[in-house]
Design an enzyme around this catalytic site. Structure first.
Site, mmCIF file in Angstrom:
data_model
loop_
_atom_site.group_PDB
_atom_site.id
_atom_site.type_symbol
_atom_site.label_atom_id
_atom_site.label_comp_id
_atom_site.label_asym_id
_atom_site.label_seq_id
_atom_site.Cartn_x
_atom_site.Cartn_y
_atom_site.Cartn_z
ATOM 1 N N THR A 1 -9.711 60.680 -27.929
ATOM 2 C CA THR A 1 -8.901 59.771 -28.700
ATOM 3 C C THR A 1 -7.994 60.512 -29.568
ATOM 4 O OG1 THR A 1 -10.993 58.420 -28.578
ATOM 5 C CG2 THR A 1 -9.076 57.588 -29.989
ATOM 6 N N VAL B 1 -13.536 64.717 -42.814
ATOM 7 C CA VAL B 1 -14.208 63.625 -43.667
ATOM 8 C C VAL B 1 -12.996 62.701 -43.912
ATOM 9 C CG1 VAL B 1 -14.830 63.677 -46.241
ATOM 10 C CG2 VAL B 1 -15.317 65.729 -44.877
ATOM 11 N N LYS C 1 -16.985 67.610 -37.926
ATOM 12 C CA LYS C 1 -17.609 67.458 -39.268
ATOM 13 C C LYS C 1 -19.104 68.232 -39.004
ATOM 14 C CE LYS C 1 -16.378 63.759 -38.280
ATOM 15 N NZ LYS C 1 -15.983 62.380 -37.937
ATOM 16 N N LYS D 1 -20.480 64.729 -43.801
ATOM 17 C CA LYS D 1 -19.545 64.635 -44.425
ATOM 18 C C LYS D 1 -19.492 64.882 -46.140
ATOM 19 C CE LYS D 1 -17.448 61.282 -41.198
ATOM 20 N NZ LYS D 1 -17.286 59.769 -41.178
#
Lengths: 437, 437
Positions: B19, B139, B112, B212
């Site tokens: 994606t 993040v 992350k 994160k």
């Protein structure tokens, strides 16, 4: 442990030692260690200058070399960056800025009026000299909005940038909302609390917000700063009755600066005006002297930046962030692209904009007034969604009629108001606000 | 008009075409002109690689040279920056990252997990090679939080950084809140809508938010990334009854990642846990898959950054912002200071923290249960502010007892829970949440 003392310090000269200047000194002293670590080298004040040497500023100035002639800060061999915190669009601030850049020195400023009026000239001068020009503190205090636009959202075509850009107005409006008190009363309190200047006209007339909007609009749309093309409206005519009326419809009133290219054609639309903001919108919960800016990008979607819009601490935080960028060697064009790449965009015709409009008329209390107003709306093709005639009489037997139109071209509302011009029943120019869509 | 074609393009290789990879290609194509103007030169894709060459990704890949062996992207002479969008803390992503940096190429990643686990090693490698390493997209999706911390707030000592870091959890919690439905039901819907993965455990167990938080906490406090020291709690045990109870007290429930140095000593506190957020707090109105991060600086005050926390468009926006930084020649240490300057901070003892705590017990419905619980609280020195026993029986004749304590050391609550351990009346481990102060 760190390499911060291997590199020579960034040497700065500070012009203007008011609230913000004092804040910058305090910040550089308090956070000296971490600033040197993050910047890769210390930031050192090598000269200061202000109008009055003997004023008590709550910081010890004795350790900083004093320069009597401000203009000479720009000539000193030992200065890398001039920090201009004098204020004012022209005068000594502009003279200093020009001289600093001409001498190849960096310039950091919190001066929104100067950048809004002379930003193109100064950015060109900075480019020619290969010197950094930075003004994060000029917009929205401590919030990194300029960095957010110029760098954080740099990958996006921005469709709209808007927000609450003046803390004084926001304090007044949100206090009127909470207390039910009227404008003049709350303004006096804001002045007593230091949230409003002794002469508050730049704030409450929308001029300060317009300066800030002009700057971020140029960065967002890659257009030359164009303050002249901006519609500016302040908050002085808002009454507690307007706020109550908005509340009854599910809205709060905020002074919003908005710039977009949504309209017809390729023009840039820029407006500062009190708006009705739906209570569910993030800007509706922005209270007190807080600022908040929304950036709508074609890939990022809606980004919101919020924080303290003024005050010595937050403004100093933005000034020193710029200095750290310079110390780190970060230099991007101040308006995101070189001045020669900025477009000259025509002002968009607001008549084509589709808006819902709040209109409040002050009318004499006599038969036929409502018929006269609603007929003008009908004749101009404006459709009314809701209308309230306030029972409460204002001074001199006047009553307030407030209405909200269905969404339609703003030109229709303008036509209706033109039809009503000169009417014996309408006592003062109607108050016009748009609903934030 | 612009100088963007005078400089050679920034040549990138794209690894991973899911994606986000597709979003990056679409973004670079759609906004090519403005990116070249802002970056000062075009950004050009010179190689792509993914597991399956023939999958339909909705973008035309035929114009981009395909590389079968991902690791070879790092060796190509014509590549300036490798963009790693493969995902996973280790495996091919880490191998590629290591090889790219070792070869002196820049690395941009949205990964992350990899940065939380191997960020120190990779940042050291980037420093040694003099190559940029950037991970804004790791993040909070499209929100420039890392830039905001590393640069925008760089002048500040940060006392606290906290926020909503996982869009899936926030979607589930805010939907439970609006609909009154239970966790499992809403999770299923979130999966159907694409807001939650088929295997949602990383999200709903709090691990993704922890990754994160570990990253932004290191930047905010100048400390080495320390995922091990983090308390992690997910949202799987929250029931609609908890949300109703919180609502009755004026709170909403949000999964909050928080890091601070407020506590005793010099330790760093890091926790991901569902919290009760007062309705007046800006994070309380953050609904759906939105993310928001608050940074509290000693001069800036409270800064809030809000926007879409995931999705191809926002994530691509952050990836390309990093690429524009690199094209512009902007290179700051990835964790704000060189790795050698990062401190190793001990984990703060949460026992010293002063908190108000929400406790929810599932108990058998028989006499004496309330007395047992309240006696344990008394014996542990915990003062109860409010207590509600839900009339509604759960399955198997169980009832819920929910209480909020007065502010006090968290060690007191821990002692009380230890006293209740093994109690025949308390059916499952109590649910513990803190009130966001």
């Amino acid at each position: 442990m760190t390499a911060s003392h291997d590199k020579p310090p960034l040497r700065i000269a500070l012009a203007g030692l008011g609230t913000v200047g004092g804040g910058v000194i305090r910040l550089l002293e308090t956070n000296a260690g971490l600033i040197a670590r993050r910047a890769g080298r210390p930031i050192e004040i090598v000269a200061v200058c202000a109008r009055d040497r003997n004023k008590d500023r709550g910081v010890d100035l004795s350790r900083y070399p004093w320069e009597d002639d401000m203009a000479l800060l720009a000539e000193r061999e030992d200065v890398d960056v001039v920090v201009e915190l004098v204020g004012g669009a022209d005068g000594p601030a502009l003279a200093l800025a020009r001289r600093a850049l001409a001498a190849g020195k960096g310039l950091v400023t919190a001066n929104k009026a100067m950048i809004a009026h002379h930003g193109m000239e100064l950015a060109s001068a900075a480019e020619s000299a290969g010197a950094p020009l930075k003004f994060e503190a000029a917009v929205a205090g401590g919030i990194p909005v300029i960095k957010g636009l110029r760098e954080g959202a740099a990958a996006n075509a921005v469709s709209r940038v808007y927000g609450i850009l003046n803390g004084t107005c926001n304090y007044i409006l949100s206090t009127m909302e909470k207390s039910g008190r009227d404008f003049g009363d709350v303004l006096g309190e804001a002045q007593a609390l230091g949230y409003a200047e002794a002469d508050p006209s730049f704030d409450i007339e929308g001029v300060d917000a317009a300066h800030k909007l002009a700057i971020i609009s140029a960065i967002a749309f890659g257009s030359r700063v164009d303050l002249e093309a901006m519609e500016i409206d302040g908050i002085t005519r808002i009454r507690s009755a307007d706020i109550a009326q908005a509340a009854a419809l599910g809205y709060v009133i905020r002074l919003i600066g908005i710039a977009d290219r949504d309209g017809e054609g390729d023009g840039l639309f820029q407006r500062v005006q009190p708006c009705l903001v739906p209570r569910s919108h993030p800007l509706a919960s922005v209270d007190g002297p807080t600022n908040a800016v929304v950036v709508e990008g074609n890939f990022s979607g809606r980004l919101l930046f919020q924080g303290a819009g003024a005050g010595d601490g937050p403004t100093a935080s933005a000034v020193v962030a710029d200095l750290i960028d310079i110390a780190r060697g970060v230099d991007t064009p101040p308006f995101s692209v070189p001045v020669s790449a900025l477009e000259t965009l025509p002002a968009a015709d607001p008549g084509h904009r589709l808006s819902s409009t709040y209109l409040r008329f002050t009318v004499t209390d006599r038969p036929g007034v409502l018929a006269e107003i609603t007929a003008a709306m009908r004749d101009a093709g404006v459709s009314i969604e809701s209308l309230i005639q306030h029972g409460r009489h204002e001074e001199g037997g006047e009553v307030l009629v407030a209405m909200v139109t269905h969404e339609g071209p703003e030109s229709g509302v303008a036509r209706a108001l033109a039809l009503l011009e000169g009417s014996a029943s309408v006592v003062e120019p109607p108050l016009v606000m748009r609903l934030l869509g």
